[in-house]
Scaffold this motif. Structure first.
Motif, PDB file in Angstrom:
ATOM      1  N   LEU A 235       0.835  -1.204   0.000  1.00  0.00           N
ATOM      2  CA  LEU A 235       0.000   0.000   0.000  1.00  0.00           C
ATOM      3  C   LEU A 235       0.869   1.253   0.000  1.00  0.00           C
ATOM      4  CD1 LEU A 235      -2.874   1.303   0.344  1.00  0.00           C
ATOM      5  CD2 LEU A 235      -2.411   1.256   2.803  1.00  0.00           C
ATOM      6  N   GLN A 236       1.885   1.272   0.855  1.00  0.00           N
ATOM      7  CA  GLN A 236       2.753   2.449   0.952  1.00  0.00           C
ATOM      8  C   GLN A 236       3.625   2.612  -0.290  1.00  0.00           C
ATOM      9  OE1 GLN A 236       4.325   3.157   5.222  1.00  0.00           O
ATOM     10  NE2 GLN A 236       3.799   0.996   5.175  1.00  0.00           N
ATOM     11  N   GLN A 237       4.126   1.505  -0.808  1.00  0.00           N
ATOM     12  CA  GLN A 237       4.940   1.595  -2.015  1.00  0.00           C
ATOM     13  C   GLN A 237       4.118   2.097  -3.195  1.00  0.00           C
ATOM     14  OE1 GLN A 237       7.067  -2.067  -2.743  1.00  0.00           O
ATOM     15  NE2 GLN A 237       8.458  -1.757  -1.024  1.00  0.00           N
ATOM     16  N   ALA A 238       2.874   1.627  -3.295  1.00  0.00           N
ATOM     17  CA  ALA A 238       2.002   2.080  -4.386  1.00  0.00           C
ATOM     18  C   ALA A 238       1.691   3.561  -4.256  1.00  0.00           C
ATOM     19  CB  ALA A 238       0.707   1.261  -4.384  1.00  0.00           C
ATOM     20  N   LEU A 239       1.372   4.010  -3.052  1.00  0.00           N
ATOM     21  CA  LEU A 239       1.077   5.430  -2.837  1.00  0.00           C
ATOM     22  C   LEU A 239       2.275   6.295  -3.226  1.00  0.00           C
ATOM     23  CD1 LEU A 239      -0.819   5.221   0.572  1.00  0.00           C
ATOM     24  CD2 LEU A 239      -1.782   5.978  -1.610  1.00  0.00           C
ATOM     25  N   HIS A 240       3.463   5.870  -2.834  1.00  0.00           N
ATOM     26  CA  HIS A 240       4.678   6.640  -3.139  1.00  0.00           C
ATOM     27  C   HIS A 240       4.918   6.700  -4.649  1.00  0.00           C
ATOM     28  CE1 HIS A 240       8.632   8.380  -2.388  1.00  0.00           C
ATOM     29  NE2 HIS A 240       9.111   7.535  -3.307  1.00  0.00           N
ATOM     30  N   LEU A 241       4.818   5.554  -5.314  1.00  0.00           N
ATOM     31  CA  LEU A 241       5.026   5.514  -6.755  1.00  0.00           C
ATOM     32  C   LEU A 241       3.968   6.333  -7.497  1.00  0.00           C
ATOM     33  CD1 LEU A 241       5.967   1.762  -7.243  1.00  0.00           C
ATOM     34  CD2 LEU A 241       7.466   3.729  -7.583  1.00  0.00           C
ATOM     35  N   GLY A 242       2.793   6.444  -6.880  1.00  0.00           N
ATOM     36  CA  GLY A 242       1.718   7.213  -7.499  1.00  0.00           C
ATOM     37  C   GLY A 242       1.795   8.701  -7.230  1.00  0.00           C
ATOM     38  N   GLY A 243       2.809   9.121  -6.461  1.00  0.00           N
ATOM     39  CA  GLY A 243       3.007  10.550  -6.226  1.00  0.00           C
ATOM     40  C   GLY A 243       2.608  11.038  -4.857  1.00  0.00           C
TER      41      GLY A 243
ATOM     42  N   PRO B 170     -11.859  14.127   2.656  1.00  0.00           N
ATOM     43  CA  PRO B 170     -11.296  15.212   1.837  1.00  0.00           C
ATOM     44  C   PRO B 170     -10.118  14.779   0.968  1.00  0.00           C
ATOM     45  CG  PRO B 170     -11.716  15.970   4.077  1.00  0.00           C
ATOM     46  CD  PRO B 170     -11.971  14.499   4.082  1.00  0.00           C
ATOM     47  N   ASP B 171      -9.342  13.800   1.435  1.00  0.00           N
ATOM     48  CA  ASP B 171      -8.176  13.337   0.674  1.00  0.00           C
ATOM     49  C   ASP B 171      -8.470  12.130  -0.196  1.00  0.00           C
ATOM     50  OD1 ASP B 171      -6.505  15.290   1.650  1.00  0.00           O
ATOM     51  OD2 ASP B 171      -5.756  14.074   3.309  1.00  0.00           O
ATOM     52  N   GLY B 172      -9.714  11.670  -0.195  1.00  0.00           N
ATOM     53  CA  GLY B 172     -10.051  10.418  -0.852  1.00  0.00           C
ATOM     54  C   GLY B 172      -9.692  10.354  -2.325  1.00  0.00           C
ATOM     55  N   LYS B 173     -10.107  11.347  -3.073  1.00  0.00           N
ATOM     56  CA  LYS B 173      -9.879  11.332  -4.524  1.00  0.00           C
ATOM     57  C   LYS B 173      -8.398  11.358  -4.851  1.00  0.00           C
ATOM     58  CE  LYS B 173     -11.458  13.599  -8.779  1.00  0.00           C
ATOM     59  NZ  LYS B 173     -12.306  14.696  -9.338  1.00  0.00           N
ATOM     60  N   ARG B 174      -7.656  12.206  -4.151  1.00  0.00           N
ATOM     61  CA  ARG B 174      -6.210  12.337  -4.390  1.00  0.00           C
ATOM     62  C   ARG B 174      -5.485  11.039  -4.046  1.00  0.00           C
ATOM     63  NH1 ARG B 174      -2.348  16.321  -0.722  1.00  0.00           N
ATOM     64  NH2 ARG B 174      -0.363  15.308  -1.200  1.00  0.00           N
ATOM     65  N   VAL B 175      -5.814  10.462  -2.904  1.00  0.00           N
ATOM     66  CA  VAL B 175      -5.139   9.244  -2.458  1.00  0.00           C
ATOM     67  C   VAL B 175      -5.486   8.071  -3.365  1.00  0.00           C
ATOM     68  CG1 VAL B 175      -5.103   7.512  -0.605  1.00  0.00           C
ATOM     69  CG2 VAL B 175      -4.832   9.943  -0.067  1.00  0.00           C
ATOM     70  N   PHE B 176      -6.737   7.984  -3.782  1.00  0.00           N
ATOM     71  CA  PHE B 176      -7.139   6.887  -4.666  1.00  0.00           C
ATOM     72  C   PHE B 176      -6.400   6.962  -6.001  1.00  0.00           C
ATOM     73  CE2 PHE B 176     -10.055   5.265  -7.997  1.00  0.00           C
ATOM     74  CZ  PHE B 176     -10.003   3.926  -7.643  1.00  0.00           C
ATOM     75  N   ALA B 177      -6.276   8.152  -6.550  1.00  0.00           N
ATOM     76  CA  ALA B 177      -5.565   8.313  -7.821  1.00  0.00           C
ATOM     77  C   ALA B 177      -4.109   7.864  -7.685  1.00  0.00           C
ATOM     78  CB  ALA B 177      -5.631   9.766  -8.279  1.00  0.00           C
ATOM     79  N   ALA B 178      -3.463   8.252  -6.586  1.00  0.00           N
ATOM     80  CA  ALA B 178      -2.068   7.850  -6.358  1.00  0.00           C
ATOM     81  C   ALA B 178      -1.966   6.340  -6.167  1.00  0.00           C
ATOM     82  CB  ALA B 178      -1.518   8.583  -5.143  1.00  0.00           C
ATOM     83  N   LEU B 179      -2.900   5.778  -5.419  1.00  0.00           N
ATOM     84  CA  LEU B 179      -2.883   4.344  -5.135  1.00  0.00           C
ATOM     85  C   LEU B 179      -3.028   3.525  -6.411  1.00  0.00           C
ATOM     86  CD1 LEU B 179      -2.913   1.958  -3.175  1.00  0.00           C
ATOM     87  CD2 LEU B 179      -5.370   2.355  -2.852  1.00  0.00           C
ATOM     88  N   ASN B 180      -3.998   3.864  -7.233  1.00  0.00           N
ATOM     89  CA  ASN B 180      -4.223   3.111  -8.467  1.00  0.00           C
ATOM     90  C   ASN B 180      -3.042   3.239  -9.432  1.00  0.00           C
ATOM     91  OD1 ASN B 180      -6.418   1.476  -8.538  1.00  0.00           O
ATOM     92  ND2 ASN B 180      -7.708   2.842  -9.731  1.00  0.00           N
ATOM     93  N   LYS B 181      -2.492   4.444  -9.519  1.00  0.00           N
ATOM     94  CA  LYS B 181      -1.333   4.652 -10.386  1.00  0.00           C
ATOM     95  C   LYS B 181      -0.153   3.810  -9.904  1.00  0.00           C
ATOM     96  CE  LYS B 181       1.812   8.262 -12.107  1.00  0.00           C
ATOM     97  NZ  LYS B 181       2.136   9.720 -12.063  1.00  0.00           N
ATOM     98  N   GLY B 182       0.063   3.801  -8.592  1.00  0.00           N
ATOM     99  CA  GLY B 182       1.173   3.045  -8.027  1.00  0.00           C
ATOM    100  C   GLY B 182       0.996   1.547  -8.161  1.00  0.00           C
TER     101      GLY B 182
END
Length: 293
Positions: A66-74, A241-253
């Protein structure tokens, strides 16, 4: 004016660097096992996913991925895990309300169908057909160790009907299902005391596939396995409030991790996809061939 601008900039910077809070289950020792697994490493530097602790390892690996994906997603913010007693495999009330942002555990897609209006659902962490499990019996119950598939109609297996994917998988075999709604530990006790013959459990990470729980040992029936017919996904709150931003990063990662082969590597090295049972007979193979979902 300069002081005003400095204050606004500082406030924005502090807010932007606020940690990202991820919920985990407080009833399990995930935090301790997670720290033992890292052993001083940065989570972003983890490349070896072999188990370092006893018990199921997938929960720890998911916290890492989860953390690696978030980081790779920005998403650069530090992750803080927040143990919550209300978090379990089918509890989404805090996410739906926007009080929680994301869970550290993946979830069956079937359990999310009624909540897609309130939750973002990631690309699969575990693909349909990858989650395999065995019929675990008491080690001392030697008579069951080598039961052939042709005799599965004589096997009693305890299962919770609320675990929809397990329930559907078992219903596509010849076993006799004993319905029980209660703790996982009690179900193992029913196997130990021979109230039932077996319980469906994902394969142990031990070399011998033995599951050791509170000093008691359980083994899978040799050469038999079944797959759980669903995929598993991370979920993110749409109302946070952070849902959309975090989801985009997660999916990208997650897409990057999959492309690089890291997802498969992590699931295999952790023992979740267990190469030891690769040649075993899949007793519900018809579900895989038909693609029932």
């Amino acid at each position: 004016m300069k002081w005003c601008l400095f204050f606004l900039f500082s406030s924005f910077y502090v807010q932007a660097q606020a940690p990202l809070v991820v919920d985990i289950i407080s009833s399990e020792n995930f935090s301790l096992r997670y720290e033992e697994f890292l052993d001083g490493r940065s989570v972003l530097d983890v490349e070896d996913f072999h188990p370092s602790t006893k018990g199921s390892h997938i929960e720890i690996i998911e916290m890492v991925l989860l953390q690696q994906a978030l980081h790779l997603g920005g998403e650069q913010r530090k992750v803080i895990f927040n143990p919550k007693p209300s978090v379990n495999i089918i509890e989404f009330s805090d996410l739906i309300a926007g009080e929680s942002l994301v869970l550290a555990r993946s979830t069956w897609h079937e359990d999310l169908l009624d909540y897609k209006g309130s939750l973002f659902v990631s690309e699969p962490l575990v693909e349909y057909g990858e989650y395999e499990a065995g019929f675990y019996v008491a080690k001392r119950n030697i008579a069951l160790h080598n039961m052939p598939a042709e005799r599965l109609n004589q096997l009693t297996v305890v299962a919770n009907p609320r675990w929809k994917v397990d329930w559907r998988a078992l219903n596509n075999t010849d076993v006799n299902i004993v319905s029980f709604i209660g703790p996982w530990e009690t179900m193992l006790e029913m196997v130990e005391t021979e109230i039932v013959d077996a319980m469906l459990v994902n394969f142990s990470v031990s070399q011998s596939l033995v599951l050791n729980f509170e000093g008691r040992e359980y083994v899978p029936i040799n050469e038999l396995k079944l797959f759980l017919p669903d995929s598993r996904h991370f979920v993110v709150s749409k109302r946070h409030p952070d849902g959309k931003r975090v989801f985009a990063a997660l999916n990208k990662g997650l897409a990057i991790l999959k492309e690089r082969g890291i997802l498969r590597k992590a699931l295999t090295e952790s023992g979740f996809i267990n190469e030891k049972v690769a040649p075993w007979h899949m007793v519900n193979e018809a579900m895989l061939m038909r693609g029932i979902q």
